[in-house]
Design a protein around this motif. Structure first.
Motif, PDB file in Angstrom:
ATOM      1  N   ALA A 125       0.816  -1.010  -0.108  1.00  0.00           N
ATOM      2  CA  ALA A 125       0.041  -0.090   0.155  1.00  0.00           C
ATOM      3  C   ALA A 125       0.912   1.271   0.030  1.00  0.00           C
ATOM      4  CB  ALA A 125      -0.915   0.046   1.090  1.00  0.00           C
ATOM      5  N   SER A 126       0.398   2.487  -0.845  1.00  0.00           N
ATOM      6  CA  SER A 126       1.057   3.666  -0.825  1.00  0.00           C
ATOM      7  C   SER A 126       0.102   4.648  -1.000  1.00  0.00           C
ATOM      8  CB  SER A 126       2.157   3.514  -2.139  1.00  0.00           C
ATOM      9  OG  SER A 126       2.728   4.768  -2.132  1.00  0.00           O
ATOM     10  N   VAL A 127       0.511   5.913  -0.311  1.00  0.00           N
ATOM     11  CA  VAL A 127      -0.199   7.178  -0.434  1.00  0.00           C
ATOM     12  C   VAL A 127      -0.065   7.714  -1.832  1.00  0.00           C
ATOM     13  CG1 VAL A 127      -0.438   7.528   1.994  1.00  0.00           C
ATOM     14  CG2 VAL A 127       1.617   8.491   0.572  1.00  0.00           C
ATOM     15  N   SER A 128       0.733   7.177  -2.468  1.00  0.00           N
ATOM     16  CA  SER A 128       1.247   7.758  -3.836  1.00  0.00           C
ATOM     17  C   SER A 128       0.071   7.001  -5.119  1.00  0.00           C
ATOM     18  CB  SER A 128       2.633   7.252  -4.117  1.00  0.00           C
ATOM     19  OG  SER A 128       2.792   7.590  -5.756  1.00  0.00           O
ATOM     20  N   HIS A 129      -0.412   7.909  -5.815  1.00  0.00           N
ATOM     21  CA  HIS A 129      -1.293   7.416  -6.918  1.00  0.00           C
ATOM     22  C   HIS A 129      -0.588   6.787  -8.222  1.00  0.00           C
ATOM     23  CE1 HIS A 129      -4.903   9.721  -4.730  1.00  0.00           C
ATOM     24  NE2 HIS A 129      -4.646   8.758  -4.146  1.00  0.00           N
ATOM     25  N   GLY A 130       0.624   6.945  -8.350  1.00  0.00           N
ATOM     26  CA  GLY A 130       1.240   6.617  -9.347  1.00  0.00           C
ATOM     27  C   GLY A 130       2.573   5.708  -9.205  1.00  0.00           C
ATOM     28  N   VAL A 131       3.427   5.522 -10.158  1.00  0.00           N
ATOM     29  CA  VAL A 131       4.608   4.577  -9.923  1.00  0.00           C
ATOM     30  C   VAL A 131       5.745   5.018 -10.911  1.00  0.00           C
ATOM     31  CG1 VAL A 131       3.782   2.978 -11.886  1.00  0.00           C
ATOM     32  CG2 VAL A 131       4.970   2.198  -9.923  1.00  0.00           C
ATOM     33  N   GLU A 132       6.949   4.725 -10.537  1.00  0.00           N
ATOM     34  CA  GLU A 132       8.231   5.239 -11.211  1.00  0.00           C
ATOM     35  C   GLU A 132       8.839   3.724 -11.278  1.00  0.00           C
ATOM     36  OE1 GLU A 132       9.250   7.874 -12.910  1.00  0.00           O
ATOM     37  OE2 GLU A 132       7.856   9.194 -12.041  1.00  0.00           O
ATOM     38  N   PHE A 133       8.614   3.076 -12.286  1.00  0.00           N
ATOM     39  CA  PHE A 133       9.111   1.598 -12.463  1.00  0.00           C
ATOM     40  C   PHE A 133      10.834   1.793 -12.572  1.00  0.00           C
ATOM     41  CE2 PHE A 133       4.991   0.598 -14.167  1.00  0.00           C
ATOM     42  CZ  PHE A 133       4.712  -0.517 -13.318  1.00  0.00           C
ATOM     43  N   ASN A 134      11.493   2.901 -13.051  1.00  0.00           N
ATOM     44  CA  ASN A 134      12.742   2.919 -13.165  1.00  0.00           C
ATOM     45  C   ASN A 134      13.344   3.095 -11.748  1.00  0.00           C
ATOM     46  OD1 ASN A 134      13.007   2.774 -15.777  1.00  0.00           O
ATOM     47  ND2 ASN A 134      12.753   4.845 -16.206  1.00  0.00           N
ATOM     48  N   ALA A 135      12.593   3.548 -10.932  1.00  0.00           N
ATOM     49  CA  ALA A 135      13.035   3.773  -9.398  1.00  0.00           C
ATOM     50  C   ALA A 135      12.534   3.158  -8.270  1.00  0.00           C
ATOM     51  CB  ALA A 135      12.790   5.256  -8.879  1.00  0.00           C
ATOM     52  N   GLU A 136      11.498   2.162  -8.537  1.00  0.00           N
ATOM     53  CA  GLU A 136      10.485   1.480  -7.263  1.00  0.00           C
ATOM     54  C   GLU A 136      10.805   0.074  -7.872  1.00  0.00           C
ATOM     55  OE1 GLU A 136       7.030   3.817  -5.687  1.00  0.00           O
ATOM     56  OE2 GLU A 136       7.316   4.440  -7.811  1.00  0.00           O
ATOM     57  N   HIS A 137      10.582  -0.663  -6.853  1.00  0.00           N
ATOM     58  CA  HIS A 137      10.979  -2.058  -7.000  1.00  0.00           C
ATOM     59  C   HIS A 137       9.470  -3.048  -6.944  1.00  0.00           C
ATOM     60  CE1 HIS A 137      12.897  -6.090  -6.491  1.00  0.00           C
ATOM     61  NE2 HIS A 137      12.820  -6.203  -5.351  1.00  0.00           N
ATOM     62  N   PHE A 138       8.911  -2.689  -8.243  1.00  0.00           N
ATOM     63  CA  PHE A 138       7.554  -3.445  -8.349  1.00  0.00           C
ATOM     64  C   PHE A 138       7.542  -3.987  -9.707  1.00  0.00           C
ATOM     65  CE2 PHE A 138       6.596   0.154  -5.115  1.00  0.00           C
ATOM     66  CZ  PHE A 138       6.361  -0.804  -4.098  1.00  0.00           C
ATOM     67  N   ASP A 139       6.704  -5.077  -9.854  1.00  0.00           N
ATOM     68  CA  ASP A 139       6.448  -5.604 -11.142  1.00  0.00           C
ATOM     69  C   ASP A 139       5.224  -4.974 -11.684  1.00  0.00           C
ATOM     70  OD1 ASP A 139       8.529  -7.801 -10.938  1.00  0.00           O
ATOM     71  OD2 ASP A 139       7.272  -8.417  -9.092  1.00  0.00           O
ATOM     72  N   ALA A 140       4.227  -4.428 -11.246  1.00  0.00           N
ATOM     73  CA  ALA A 140       3.007  -3.930 -11.685  1.00  0.00           C
ATOM     74  C   ALA A 140       2.669  -2.940 -10.392  1.00  0.00           C
ATOM     75  CB  ALA A 140       2.141  -4.904 -11.977  1.00  0.00           C
ATOM     76  N   ALA A 141       1.544  -2.106 -10.932  1.00  0.00           N
ATOM     77  CA  ALA A 141       1.106  -1.247  -9.875  1.00  0.00           C
ATOM     78  C   ALA A 141      -0.427  -0.892 -10.399  1.00  0.00           C
ATOM     79  CB  ALA A 141       1.718  -0.007  -9.872  1.00  0.00           C
ATOM     80  N   ILE A 142      -1.041  -0.554  -9.423  1.00  0.00           N
ATOM     81  CA  ILE A 142      -2.544  -0.194  -9.749  1.00  0.00           C
ATOM     82  C   ILE A 142      -2.349   1.521  -9.571  1.00  0.00           C
ATOM     83  CG2 ILE A 142      -4.855   0.159  -8.917  1.00  0.00           C
ATOM     84  CD1 ILE A 142      -4.640  -2.846  -8.103  1.00  0.00           C
ATOM     85  N   VAL A 143      -2.661   2.139 -10.518  1.00  0.00           N
ATOM     86  CA  VAL A 143      -2.585   3.717 -10.513  1.00  0.00           C
ATOM     87  C   VAL A 143      -3.983   4.164 -10.560  1.00  0.00           C
ATOM     88  CG1 VAL A 143      -0.295   3.567 -11.424  1.00  0.00           C
ATOM     89  CG2 VAL A 143      -2.238   3.798 -12.987  1.00  0.00           C
ATOM     90  N   PHE A 144      -3.955   5.710 -10.121  1.00  0.00           N
ATOM     91  CA  PHE A 144      -5.275   6.259  -9.969  1.00  0.00           C
ATOM     92  C   PHE A 144      -4.899   7.702 -10.608  1.00  0.00           C
ATOM     93  CE2 PHE A 144      -7.857   9.248  -7.647  1.00  0.00           C
ATOM     94  CZ  PHE A 144      -9.313   8.923  -8.116  1.00  0.00           C
ATOM     95  N   GLY A 145      -6.073   8.190 -11.463  1.00  0.00           N
ATOM     96  CA  GLY A 145      -5.851   9.561 -12.043  1.00  0.00           C
ATOM     97  C   GLY A 145      -6.827   9.734 -13.271  1.00  0.00           C
TER      98      GLY A 145
END
Length: 309
Positions: A125-145
């Motif tokens: 879980a994150s308060v962020s609504h986006g993702v930066e795959f180049n800098a974050e250690h995730f395979d996928a993300a649910i984004v809101f916007g």
């Protein structure tokens, strides 16, 4: 030799270098403008030279700052590639999810784990609504916007899940409807309105669809996330504005009720995104297909409920 600055600070520098504005960079990073300013000032003090020139209409990179941008972008891209490659061998899918969507996502992921234990999904879980795959250690993300934000992300695959549709919700015992009368926003007078955003935009959008220009009650509490507002509403502390898709299970279990028939699209949406490169693993493809199916079921049920009401 000086110790290296943290990756968070360097990431902040890159975002500021792109936006050339502390306020816009803070919006991207989901922190305050003051926090961004302090990080940049601290980085400049650590390095011993200025990275930006403060101007009346924004910022400009100094010669030192401009020389740092391309190497740091390349370094973050290499870190992202390394994490993606190592993660693809771990057997665990790491998924970033905004806290507001956890109410919908987490029960489904737990059910998936019980039905298919070979598919291991780790949701953060994150308060962020986006993702930066180049800098974050995730395979996928649910984004809101707003629609198009996810699609505009470069080098990612996008799966639309559902649109945000707003309506007031509260604990059943908090709402005493008037006999043989259709509820109106006037019925909210005197009740505590729970705001999942500081700017009250969700409530104002829904009330605007009724023709109301302001709030019907002066009693209010503000929260940083929708999930906190929903949890407070369940405790009978007030009426919040909620996304009907995210609280579908709560509505069906009657943990909350939606006393008004009006449901208003906010113009925002939830999407599943993941990098196009490296190619998604079979596990990630299966997860994406399964999540799309779950979202389709939610949309169908809510559509049927809406027609029935």
């Amino acid at each position: 030799m000086k110790p290296l600055p943290s990756l968070d600070v360097l990431k902040t520098f890159l975002v500021v270098a792109q936006k050339l504005n502390f306020t816009r960079a803070a919006d991207v990073l989901n922190v305050t403008q003051g926090a961004v300013s302090r990080q940049i000032s601290g980085l400049e003090a650590h390095l011993g030279y200025a990275l930006f020139v403060r101007q009346a209409r924004g910022l400009a990179l100094t010669q030192h700052g401009a020389l740092l941008v391309a190497p740091l972008q390349q370094a973050f891209a290499q870190i992202g590639d390394a994490l993606a490659k190592s993660g693809s061998q771990s057997g665990t899918l790491r998924v970033k999810c905004p806290t507001c969507a956890m109410r919908w996502v987490l029960p489904r992921v737990i059910r998936l784990q019980n039905e298919r234990p070979e598919l291991v999904v780790e949701v953060t879980a994150s308060v962020s609504h986006g993702v930066e795959f180049n800098a974050e250690h995730f395979d996928a993300a649910i984004v809101f916007g707003v629609p198009g934000v996810a699609s505009s992300m470069k080098g990612v695959t996008v799966h639309h899940l559902f649109d945000e549709v707003l309506t007031p919700v509260c604990a059943p015992e908090l709402w005493k409807p008037r006999r043989n009368a259709t509820p109106t926003p006037d019925d909210l007078a005197g009740k505590t309105l729970l705001h999942p955003t500081r700017d009250r935009r969700d409530w104002l959008l829904w009330l605007g669809a009724y023709g109301y220009a302001g709030l019907p009650s002066t009693k209010a509490q503000h929260f940083d996330t929708l999930d906190l507002a929903i949890s407070s509403a369940m405790q009978g502390l007030g009426v919040t504005i909620g996304d009907v898709s995210l609280i579908e299970e709560d509505l069906r279990a009657k943990r909350v009720i939606a006393p008004f028939p009006l449901r208003v699209p906010s113009g925002a949406a939830y999407c599943l995104v993941y990098p196009e490169r490296p190619a998604p693993s079979p596990a990630l493809q299966q997860f994406a297909e399964w999540l799309e199916s779950e979202a389709a079921t939610t949309r169908e049920r809510l559509h049927a409920t809406s027609r029935a009401s």
